[in-house]
Design a protein around this motif. Structure first.
Motif, mmCIF file in Angstrom:
data_model
loop_
_atom_site.group_PDB
_atom_site.id
_atom_site.type_symbol
_atom_site.label_atom_id
_atom_site.label_comp_id
_atom_site.label_asym_id
_atom_site.label_seq_id
_atom_site.Cartn_x
_atom_site.Cartn_y
_atom_site.Cartn_z
ATOM 1 N N ASP A 66 0.844 57.894 -59.174
ATOM 2 C CA ASP A 66 2.245 57.512 -59.031
ATOM 3 C C ASP A 66 2.421 56.089 -59.549
ATOM 4 O O ASP A 66 1.536 55.238 -59.371
ATOM 5 N N LYS A 67 3.567 55.826 -60.179
ATOM 6 C CA LYS A 67 3.785 54.520 -60.808
ATOM 7 C C LYS A 67 3.864 53.379 -59.807
ATOM 8 O O LYS A 67 3.707 52.213 -60.189
ATOM 9 N N GLU A 68 4.100 53.703 -58.521
ATOM 10 C CA GLU A 68 4.195 52.648 -57.509
ATOM 11 C C GLU A 68 2.836 52.275 -56.923
ATOM 12 O O GLU A 68 2.756 51.373 -56.087
ATOM 13 N N GLU A 90 -13.673 57.491 -62.581
ATOM 14 C CA GLU A 90 -12.727 57.986 -63.580
ATOM 15 C C GLU A 90 -12.122 56.855 -64.393
ATOM 16 O O GLU A 90 -11.940 56.977 -65.602
ATOM 17 N N GLN A 91 -11.787 55.761 -63.723
ATOM 18 C CA GLN A 91 -11.250 54.582 -64.415
ATOM 19 C C GLN A 91 -11.898 53.331 -63.843
ATOM 20 O O GLN A 91 -12.218 53.275 -62.650
ATOM 21 N N ASP A 121 -1.144 56.252 -68.431
ATOM 22 C CA ASP A 121 -1.743 57.221 -69.361
ATOM 23 C C ASP A 121 -3.230 57.414 -69.079
ATOM 24 O O ASP A 121 -4.077 57.376 -69.979
ATOM 25 N N GLU A 122 -3.548 57.548 -67.771
ATOM 26 C CA GLU A 122 -4.901 57.828 -67.287
ATOM 27 C C GLU A 122 -5.880 56.693 -67.570
ATOM 28 O O GLU A 122 -7.095 56.924 -67.595
ATOM 29 N N GLU A 123 -5.378 55.476 -67.744
ATOM 30 C CA GLU A 123 -6.246 54.310 -67.929
ATOM 31 C C GLU A 123 -5.755 53.156 -67.065
ATOM 32 O O GLU A 123 -4.546 52.929 -66.957
ATOM 33 N N LEU A 124 -6.680 52.431 -66.459
ATOM 34 C CA LEU A 124 -6.313 51.233 -65.707
ATOM 35 C C LEU A 124 -5.876 50.161 -66.699
ATOM 36 O O LEU A 124 -6.608 49.822 -67.625
ATOM 37 N N THR A 125 -4.695 49.655 -66.501
ATOM 38 C CA THR A 125 -4.106 48.684 -67.428
ATOM 39 C C THR A 125 -3.578 47.490 -66.653
ATOM 40 O O THR A 125 -2.977 47.649 -65.584
ATOM 41 N N THR A 126 -3.789 46.298 -67.195
ATOM 42 C CA THR A 126 -3.279 45.074 -66.582
ATOM 43 C C THR A 126 -2.152 44.514 -67.436
ATOM 44 O O THR A 126 -2.306 44.348 -68.646
ATOM 45 N N GLU A 127 -1.008 44.240 -66.794
ATOM 46 C CA GLU A 127 0.168 43.721 -67.484
ATOM 47 C C GLU A 127 0.714 42.510 -66.732
ATOM 48 O O GLU A 127 0.529 42.371 -65.525
#
Length: 316
Positions: A66-68, A90-91, A121-127
């Protein structure tokens, strides 16, 4: 090790080092805030998302689906985040505020620059986190630049649909005195090539920041300035000082803060002069003189700034 349910769904870490946090399958931690930590590890072992419900037959939603489900962090060094399913990773992502591009913005230091790590998109991302309108209370939710762009596209799509619907409704023609009445679709408008505007100049001079980002900051500054003017008008001088200060602090994020050769993107001299007037009303003449002097330095043509500096010096 976290196995229990947490009512708030939030875990906060501050000034921690050499810590491993494991969130198990029965825990309910949707959001984590980590500040000024180093050498920590956060592991989600079949951990559920904050969007899970207790309804029978409802499929389980895992953390990150979930995006939250997010990890907010600022000033964090070497934070390893793992999302695990059935004992397998998994990530995985290593977060570090310097490597992730933290920078001093306005009066905030690099360590105060906030990031958010989530599964995209199924990847841990830092923004990087962008808080447009946070000082005015209009947008308290932390958003990334990607989310702001997505929100903007949705608004533009909705506006385009509304225009198309309106045009479909006026396709018919009315006749007056035997002549067809010109409708919106029949009208021919002669156009000329527009002259270069100040907005074009802004994009050319400040290539490090987009026009949309500049407009958002200026709009927030203007709103706090206007609220300060209202407070001053009702005699709430302390509140007006706070609002003018919020506007000036936000204005420090603009790329023209140290460039006196170009026109101000936000009139700092006016806001400083207004704050000087508040300090005069409250009898704080030294601060009034300092603000009025700075305002006059930014814009020597600001008559009110010179006048209020004179009043402050006379009272000292």
């Amino acid at each position: 090790l976290i196995k229990c349910k947490i009512i708030s769904g939030t875990l906060e870490l501050s000034h921690c080092s050499n810590v491993i946090v494991r969130i198990e399958k029965d825990a309910t931690v949707a959001t984590i805030q980590a500040d000024l930590c180093q050498d920590i590890s956060i592991e989600f072992n079949d951990a559920p998302s904050g969007k899970n419900t207790a309804l029978p037959g409802q499929a389980k939603v895992y953390w990150g689906e979930d995006k939250e489900d997010r990890i907010f962090h600022a000033g964090v060094k070497n934070m390893l985040v793992k999302v695990m399913r059935d004992g397998f990773v998994e990530q995985e992502r290593l977060c570090d505020y310097i490597a992730d591009g933290a920078k001093a913005v306005g009066n905030a230091t690099e360590e105060e620059y906030q990031f958010v790590t989530s599964v995209i998109d199924e990847e841990l991302t830092t923004e990087a986190v962008v808080r447009e309108g946070s000082t005015t209370g209009e947008n308290a939710r932390a958003m990334t630049k990607r989310e702001l762009e997505e929100s903007k596209k949705k608004r533009e799509k909705a506006a385009a649909m509304a225009v198309n619907m309106a045009e479909d409704m006026i396709k018919f023609k009315e006749t007056t005195k035997g002549q067809p009445k010109v409708t919106k679709q029949d009208a021919v408008v002669e156009t000329v090539e527009p002259e270069p505007t100040q907005e074009d100049e802004i994009e050319e001079v400040y290539g490090s920041m987009s026009k949309e980002e500049i407009d958002a900051i200026v709009a927030e500054c203007e709103k706090n300035k206007a609220r300060g003017n209202e407070a001053f008008g009702t005699g709430e001088y302390a509140q007006a000082i706070l609002l003018y200060s919020l506007a000036l602090d936000k204005a420090d994020e603009l790329p023209d803060v140290n460039d006196k050769a170009v026109k101000q993107l936000f009139p700092r001299d006016v806001t400083l002069s207004n704050r000087a007037a508040c300090f005069l009303k409250m009898g704080d003449h030294e601060k009034a003189e300092a603000d009025a002097t700075k305002a006059a330095e930014i814009n020597p043509g600001n008559v009110k700034a010179h006048f209020r500096r004179g009043l402050a010096l006379h009272a000292m």
